[in-house]
Design an enzyme around this catalytic site. Structure first.
Site, mmCIF file in Angstrom:
data_model
loop_
_atom_site.group_PDB
_atom_site.id
_atom_site.type_symbol
_atom_site.label_atom_id
_atom_site.label_comp_id
_atom_site.label_asym_id
_atom_site.label_seq_id
_atom_site.Cartn_x
_atom_site.Cartn_y
_atom_site.Cartn_z
ATOM 1 N N ASN A 1 0.860 -1.189 0.000
ATOM 2 C CA ASN A 1 0.000 0.000 0.000
ATOM 3 C C ASN A 1 0.893 1.235 0.000
ATOM 4 O OD1 ASN A 1 0.466 0.899 2.847
ATOM 5 N ND2 ASN A 1 -0.420 -1.107 3.277
ATOM 6 N N PHE B 1 -4.382 3.874 14.658
ATOM 7 C CA PHE B 1 -4.638 4.884 13.627
ATOM 8 C C PHE B 1 -5.775 4.386 12.765
ATOM 9 C CE2 PHE B 1 -1.702 8.512 12.936
ATOM 10 C CZ PHE B 1 -1.071 8.446 14.168
HETATM 11 N N1 CTP Z 1 -4.110 -2.789 12.050
HETATM 12 C C1 CTP Z 1 -3.452 -3.889 12.581
HETATM 13 N N2 CTP Z 1 -3.488 -5.093 11.932
HETATM 14 C C2 CTP Z 1 -4.173 -5.223 10.779
HETATM 15 C C3 CTP Z 1 -4.852 -4.120 10.227
HETATM 16 C C4 CTP Z 1 -4.796 -2.909 10.896
HETATM 17 O O1 CTP Z 1 -2.829 -3.764 13.635
HETATM 18 N N3 CTP Z 1 -4.182 -6.407 10.167
HETATM 19 C C5 CTP Z 1 -4.075 -1.514 12.809
HETATM 20 C C6 CTP Z 1 -3.376 -0.382 12.113
HETATM 21 O O2 CTP Z 1 -2.012 -0.334 12.452
HETATM 22 C C7 CTP Z 1 -4.124 0.819 12.642
HETATM 23 C C8 CTP Z 1 -5.518 0.298 12.855
HETATM 24 O O3 CTP Z 1 -5.394 -1.118 12.970
HETATM 25 O O4 CTP Z 1 -3.627 1.245 13.896
HETATM 26 C C9 CTP Z 1 -6.512 0.648 11.801
HETATM 27 O O5 CTP Z 1 -6.049 0.320 10.540
HETATM 28 P P1 CTP Z 1 -6.937 0.552 9.251
HETATM 29 O O6 CTP Z 1 -6.191 0.050 8.056
HETATM 30 O O7 CTP Z 1 -7.471 1.932 9.241
HETATM 31 O O8 CTP Z 1 -8.166 -0.390 9.591
HETATM 32 P P2 CTP Z 1 -8.612 -1.797 9.108
HETATM 33 O O9 CTP Z 1 -8.719 -2.704 10.281
HETATM 34 O O10 CTP Z 1 -7.742 -2.275 8.002
HETATM 35 O O11 CTP Z 1 -10.110 -1.513 8.627
HETATM 36 P P3 CTP Z 1 -10.669 -1.109 7.187
HETATM 37 O O12 CTP Z 1 -9.686 -1.640 6.186
HETATM 38 O O13 CTP Z 1 -11.984 -1.778 7.173
HETATM 39 O O14 CTP Z 1 -10.772 0.386 7.194
#
Ligand code: CTP
Length: 399
Positions: free
Chosen positions: A209, A321
């Site tokens: 990403n 975040f």
């Molecule tokens: N995060 C994590 N592990 C994952 C996905 C996300 O620890 N597999 C953590 C990120 O580091 C961040 C938070 O969760 O602190 C939110 O990440 P985000 O990408 O915004 O959320 P998602 O859980 O991926 O939700 P969505 O894709 O539905 O927005």
């Protein structure tokens, strides 16, 4: 604190007894304290106690002519680096706001050009009364730093916000004022995750990403600048390791998860990384164009933040975040609940945030939403690090 002079105004409230311990703590930290005791304050704590602990004369009256000749009320504030009002009663706050000067304390407060830090303490209904709200708001606009009172059981038998924060928390607020920032998080360990993760499709291709890692690296740097021991778990990014930070490089979400577990225990974790939500079963050899692959089967990655929140080693403060492109605050709020973290920093990544140098974020806690202006990522980091320090040290915000 060393060499700093504090003029401590002790107002009339049951919490005046905490002034005694505050004097002891400030002196232990190397500061000097001179006390002004209001007539109300004298009903709760004696001049003798304050004088004995501060090892300085205690001032009580504007009409003590001898003092006017020797020092004067202007002189008293002139030699102070900071004026602390603790406890600040509803009456004192009202007088400060009105610019009244009918005793030594209020005259000093009106005549001074020194910074003032006030720690209110009063009955919960007095604190929530619109008059007090107005006074506090206006005084904050005037540049007076007013701490929020603690919530809890009150001497009057009621429950709610209104208690004077503990002396240690008052000391921390004073430390913040003097900016001994480099020591605030000494002895604390904080984990920061940053950057993207790369999930291999085959030996040469990855699912990735656009995360640049800049915000996470800036946060690691800002926390280290406050004296914390910082373990930075970084996905694949081309950024230098900030000073004083221990970095572990990882590729995949699974590796990031392992590195976090290895870094535990920690007092706090700030999970900034844009962890890939999916991986695939990676092919052992490069997939040839002519091969049969036309679709990738995505497998969901474990949620590292949620996993850490549920683990027995959960850090005391867990910050996530939320990268969102629509309904930013609403989505972030539900993420806070779903993932079980304490705070979430929501940002709208529909613009040029990813890879850019500035960020517009909202700090979401169980107390509400605080929206910050558009700031550089370094400034967001500096503010967030300050808030993390306040939380770990129990400083009653906002400062
Ligand atoms: N995060 C994590 N592990 C994952 C996905 C996300 O620890 N597999 C953590 C990120 O580091 C961040 C938070 O969760 O602190 C939110 O990440 P985000 O990408 O915004 O959320 P998602 O859980 O991926 O939700 P969505 O894709 O539905 O927005």
């Amino acid at each position: 604190m060393r060499g700093k002079s504090i003029l401590l105004i002790v107002g009339g409230g049951i919490a005046a007894y905490k002034a005694a311990e505050l004097i002891r703590l400030v002196k232990k930290a190397g500061g000097d304290v001179t006390c002004v005791l209001t007539s109300g304050g004298a009903h709760f704590i004696t001049e003798m106690t304050l004088a004995a602990l501060s090892e300085n004369k205690v001032y009580t009256s504007l009409w003590d002519l001898k003092d006017e000749v020797e020092m004067g009320h202007i002189q008293l504030s002139r030699q102070a680096d900071l004026i602390v009002v603790a406890p600040a009663t509803a009456d004192l706050l009202a007088k400060m706001n009105a610019g009244m000067a009918d005793d030594l304390a209020t005259t000093l407060l009106l005549a001074t050009d020194k910074p003032v830090l006030a720690a209110p303490a009063m009955n919960v209904r007095m604190w929530t009364h619109p008059a007090t709200r107005r006074n506090v708001e206006q005084l904050r606009r005037d540049g007076i730093r007013i701490l929020n009172p603690d919530e809890g059981e009150m001497a009057c038998g009621e429950y709610g916000p209104g208690r004077l924060p503990e002396p240690q928390a008052l000391l921390e607020a004073i430390r913040v004022h003097f900016g001994n920032d480099g020591e605030r998080l000494a002895g604390r360990h904080i984990i920061v995750t940053a950057g993207p993760t790369h999930e291999p499709i085959d030996p040469v291709r990855v699912i990735a990403n656009r995360s640049s890692g800049k915000q996470g690296f800036a946060i690691a740097e800002a926390l280290a600048a406050l004296g914390a021991r910082v373990s930075l778990v970084a996905g694949p990014v081309a950024l230098d390791t900030p000073a004083g930070v221990t970095r572990t490089n990882v590729g995949t979400a699974a590796e990031m998860g392992q590195a976090i577990v290895q870094a535990l225990p920690a007092d706090a974790a700030v999970m900034v990384a844009a962890v890939a939500d999916w991986r695939v079963e990676a092919a052992p050899q490069k997939i040839k164009k002519q091969g049969k692959v036309s679709a990738l089967t995505l497998i969901e990655n474990p949620d590292l933040l949620a996993g850490l929140a549920a683990s027995p080693d959960r850090p005391r403060l867990l910050v996530g975040f939320a990268a969102e492109t629509e309904d930013v605050i609403e989505h972030a709020r539900s993420k806070l609940q779903r993932k079980g973290c304490d705070w979430i920093i929501a940002n709208d990544v529909s613009g040029d945030v990813m890879g850019g140098d500035s960020n517009e974020v909202h700090l979401i806690t169980d107390k509400g939403v605080e929206s910050w202006d558009k700031l550089s990522k370094r400034e967001v980091a500096r503010r967030l690090a300050g808030r993390v320090a306040d939380e770990l040290l129990g400083v009653p915000g906002p400062l």
